[in-house]
Enzyme design. Structure first.
Site, PDB file in Angstrom:
ATOM      1  N   ASP A 135       0.842  -1.206   0.000  1.00  0.00           N
ATOM      2  CA  ASP A 135       0.000   0.000   0.000  1.00  0.00           C
ATOM      3  C   ASP A 135       0.867   1.241   0.000  1.00  0.00           C
ATOM      4  O   ASP A 135       0.462   2.299   0.494  1.00  0.00           O
ATOM      5  CB  ASP A 135      -0.915  -0.016   1.236  1.00  0.00           C
ATOM      6  CG  ASP A 135      -2.022   1.022   1.138  1.00  0.00           C
ATOM      7  OD1 ASP A 135      -2.572   1.414   2.187  1.00  0.00           O
ATOM      8  OD2 ASP A 135      -2.322   1.464   0.005  1.00  0.00           O
ATOM      9  N   LYS A 138       2.982   3.600  -5.553  1.00  0.00           N
ATOM     10  CA  LYS A 138       2.454   2.628  -6.521  1.00  0.00           C
ATOM     11  C   LYS A 138       3.531   2.168  -7.513  1.00  0.00           C
ATOM     12  O   LYS A 138       3.457   1.052  -8.006  1.00  0.00           O
ATOM     13  CB  LYS A 138       1.244   3.225  -7.255  1.00  0.00           C
ATOM     14  CG  LYS A 138       0.165   3.757  -6.294  1.00  0.00           C
ATOM     15  CD  LYS A 138      -0.149   2.785  -5.146  1.00  0.00           C
ATOM     16  CE  LYS A 138      -0.918   3.456  -4.022  1.00  0.00           C
ATOM     17  NZ  LYS A 138      -0.915   2.632  -2.763  1.00  0.00           N
ATOM     18  N   ASP A 163      -3.254  -3.010  -2.472  1.00  0.00           N
ATOM     19  CA  ASP A 163      -4.331  -2.014  -2.455  1.00  0.00           C
ATOM     20  C   ASP A 163      -4.244  -1.152  -3.726  1.00  0.00           C
ATOM     21  O   ASP A 163      -3.176  -1.057  -4.345  1.00  0.00           O
ATOM     22  CB  ASP A 163      -4.195  -1.128  -1.211  1.00  0.00           C
ATOM     23  CG  ASP A 163      -5.444  -0.267  -0.985  1.00  0.00           C
ATOM     24  OD1 ASP A 163      -5.317   0.799  -0.376  1.00  0.00           O
ATOM     25  OD2 ASP A 163      -6.524  -0.666  -1.440  1.00  0.00           O
ATOM     26  N   ASN A 164      -5.368  -0.554  -4.115  1.00  0.00           N
ATOM     27  CA  ASN A 164      -5.403   0.486  -5.161  1.00  0.00           C
ATOM     28  C   ASN A 164      -5.023   0.017  -6.556  1.00  0.00           C
ATOM     29  O   ASN A 164      -4.428   0.783  -7.324  1.00  0.00           O
ATOM     30  CB  ASN A 164      -4.463   1.648  -4.801  1.00  0.00           C
ATOM     31  CG  ASN A 164      -4.651   2.096  -3.388  1.00  0.00           C
ATOM     32  OD1 ASN A 164      -3.751   2.027  -2.561  1.00  0.00           O
ATOM     33  ND2 ASN A 164      -5.859   2.534  -3.070  1.00  0.00           N
ATOM     34  N   GLU A 193     -11.531   4.042  -0.850  1.00  0.00           N
ATOM     35  CA  GLU A 193     -11.982   4.255   0.529  1.00  0.00           C
ATOM     36  C   GLU A 193     -12.873   5.487   0.649  1.00  0.00           C
ATOM     37  O   GLU A 193     -12.576   6.541   0.117  1.00  0.00           O
ATOM     38  CB  GLU A 193     -10.806   4.381   1.503  1.00  0.00           C
ATOM     39  CG  GLU A 193      -9.691   5.302   1.099  1.00  0.00           C
ATOM     40  CD  GLU A 193      -8.581   4.562   0.350  1.00  0.00           C
ATOM     41  OE1 GLU A 193      -8.890   3.584  -0.341  1.00  0.00           O
ATOM     42  OE2 GLU A 193      -7.432   4.989   0.431  1.00  0.00           O
TER      43      GLU A 193
HETATM   44  O1  LIG Z   1      -0.847   7.163  -3.066  1.00  0.00           O
HETATM   45  C1  LIG Z   1      -1.370   6.374  -2.283  1.00  0.00           C
HETATM   46  N1  LIG Z   1      -0.646   5.699  -1.405  1.00  0.00           N
HETATM   47  C2  LIG Z   1       0.778   5.923  -1.331  1.00  0.00           C
HETATM   48  C3  LIG Z   1       1.184   5.626   0.071  1.00  0.00           C
HETATM   49  C4  LIG Z   1       2.408   5.863   0.502  1.00  0.00           C
HETATM   50  C5  LIG Z   1       2.768   5.577   1.905  1.00  0.00           C
HETATM   51  O2  LIG Z   1       3.943   4.779   1.928  1.00  0.00           O
HETATM   52  C6  LIG Z   1       5.048   5.633   2.159  1.00  0.00           C
HETATM   53  S1  LIG Z   1       6.153   5.458   0.886  1.00  0.00           S
HETATM   54  C7  LIG Z   1       7.140   4.127   1.244  1.00  0.00           C
HETATM   55  C8  LIG Z   1       6.958   3.287   2.345  1.00  0.00           C
HETATM   56  C9  LIG Z   1       7.859   2.231   2.491  1.00  0.00           C
HETATM   57  N2  LIG Z   1       8.871   2.014   1.613  1.00  0.00           N
HETATM   58  C10 LIG Z   1       9.015   2.825   0.565  1.00  0.00           C
HETATM   59  C11 LIG Z   1       8.162   3.887   0.358  1.00  0.00           C
HETATM   60  C12 LIG Z   1       4.562   7.048   2.231  1.00  0.00           C
HETATM   61  O3  LIG Z   1       5.291   7.781   3.165  1.00  0.00           O
HETATM   62  C13 LIG Z   1       3.111   6.852   2.653  1.00  0.00           C
HETATM   63  O4  LIG Z   1       2.982   6.654   4.032  1.00  0.00           O
HETATM   64  C14 LIG Z   1      -2.838   6.170  -2.276  1.00  0.00           C
HETATM   65  C15 LIG Z   1      -3.606   7.089  -2.982  1.00  0.00           C
HETATM   66  C16 LIG Z   1      -4.982   6.949  -2.987  1.00  0.00           C
HETATM   67  N3  LIG Z   1      -5.761   7.911  -3.729  1.00  0.00           N
HETATM   68  O5  LIG Z   1      -6.985   7.761  -3.833  1.00  0.00           O
HETATM   69  O6  LIG Z   1      -5.131   8.838  -4.303  1.00  0.00           O
HETATM   70  C17 LIG Z   1      -5.645   5.924  -2.303  1.00  0.00           C
HETATM   71  C18 LIG Z   1      -4.865   5.000  -1.593  1.00  0.00           C
HETATM   72  O7  LIG Z   1      -5.461   3.948  -0.899  1.00  0.00           O
HETATM   73  C19 LIG Z   1      -3.468   5.111  -1.581  1.00  0.00           C
HETATM   74  O8  LIG Z   1      -2.748   4.150  -0.903  1.00  0.00           O
HETATM   75 MG   LIG Z   2      -3.987   2.521  -0.402  1.00  0.00          MG
END
Ligand SMILES: O=C(NC/C=C/[C@H]1O[C@@H](Sc2ccncc2)[C@H](O)[C@@H]1O)c1cc([N+](=O)[O-])cc(O)c1O
Ligand SMILES: [Mg+2]
Length: 208
Positions: A135, A138, A163-164, A193
Site C-alpha cells: 500500500d 504505486k 491495495d489500489n 476508501e
Molecule cells: O498514493 C497512495 N498511497 C501511497 C502511500 C504511501 C505511503 O507509503 C510511504 S512510501 C514508502 C513506504 C515504504 N517504503 C518505501 C516507500 C509514504 O510515506 C506513505 O505513508 C494512495 C492514494 C490513494 N488515492 O486515492 O489517491 C488511495 C490510496 O489507498 C493510496 O494508498
Molecule cells: Mg492505499
C-alpha cells in the site's frame, strides 16, 4: 503553523477511541475520514481476511490504520513488520498503534522498502512471510515484489495483497502477477476508501 492531516487524525483517535481497543481506533479513523477529511486508508470495506498469518509485512504504514486492522486479527506470537519512509507519518503511526494497544505485535521500521527488504533475514530473523500487504508508492509495488522474490522472502502459499490496483492504479504490477506462472491472482472489487469510485485489492498467491 496549521496542523497536518495525520496530526488531526491522531487527535481524533485520542479523543474518540478507547486505549487498548483496536476496533474503537478503527471506528474513530473511519469516522474522521468519512465526516472530516478523506485519508488514504484502506477503508472499512476492502477487508480480505487471510488464513491466520504468523509473519506479515506491510509496505507503507501511513497513519497505521491498515496496520491496526491487520494486527488486531493476528494470533498471539504472530507479528507484523510495517515499513514507512516518511518520519512524520511514522511518528503518528507509532502513537495510533500504541493507542490500539498493538505495539507488542507490530514492528514499525522507518526507511525505504528497497533498503529493508534485503535485511529481513539478518535483521529480523524472518525467513519468509505468510502475508504481504502492498500500500505504498504505486511505482514500487512491482520492483519490491521482484526484490522479495530475489531475497527468498516468498514461499509456496505466501499471499500478496495489493491495495489500489484500480485507483490510483498499478498497471505494471497487475500485468506481472496476472501473467506470471509463479502467481495465482484474483481481484476483489471494492470502492476507493470512503468514496463511490471503483477500486479494489488484488490477491496473488505465490506458487513457488
Ligand atoms: O498514493 C497512495 N498511497 C501511497 C502511500 C504511501 C505511503 O507509503 C510511504 S512510501 C514508502 C513506504 C515504504 N517504503 C518505501 C516507500 C509514504 O510515506 C506513505 O505513508 C494512495 C492514494 C490513494 N488515492 O486515492 O489517491 C488511495 C490510496 O489507498 C493510496 O494508498
Ligand atoms: Mg492505499
Amino acid at each position: 503553523t496549521r496542523s497536518t492531516r495525520p496530526q488531526r487524525l491522531l487527535k481524533a483517535v485520542q479523543k474518540n477511541a478507547t486505549r487498548g481497543d483496536p476496533q474503537s481506533v478503527i471506528s474513530a479513523i473511519d469516522h474522521f475520514c468519512r465526516h472530516s477529511e478523506w485519508a488514504m486508508n484502506i477503508g472499512d470495506e476492502k477487508v480480505v481476511n487471510e488464513l491466520n498469518p504468523e509473519k506479515v509485512l506491510e509496505l507503507g504504514t501511513y497513519c497505521g490504520y491498515s496496520t491496526v486492522r491487520i494486527a488486531r486479527l493476528l494470533p498471539p506470537g504472530a507479528r507484523l513488520i510495517t515499513l514507512e519512509f516518511n518520519g512524520d507519518y511514522a511518528a503518528i503511526a507509532r502513537q495510533v498503534i500504541a493507542w490500539a494497544g498493538l505495539e507488542d505485535k507490530v514492528q514499525l521500521v522507518e526507511g525505504a522498502s528497497e533498503d529493508w527488504i534485503p535485511r529481513m533475514k539478518e535483521h529480523f530473523g524472518i525467513e519468509t512471510f505468510d502475508l504481504v500487504f502492498l500500500d505504498h508508492w504505486k511505482d514500487r509495488y512491482l520492483p519490491d515484489t521482484k526484490l522479495m522474490e530475489d531475497c527468498g522472502l516468498l514461499r509456496k502459499g505466501t499471499v500478496l495483497l495489493a491495495d489500489n490496483v484500480i485507483c490510483p492504479g498499478v498497471p505494471d504490477y497487475l500485468q506481472y502477477v496476472r501473467n506470471s506462472l509463479s502467481y495465482k491472482s484474483c481481484y476483489f472489487k471494492s470502492h476507493l476508501e470512503y468514496t463511490k469510485a471503483e477500486d479494489g485489492l488484488e490477491k496473488s498467491v505465490f506458487l513457488g
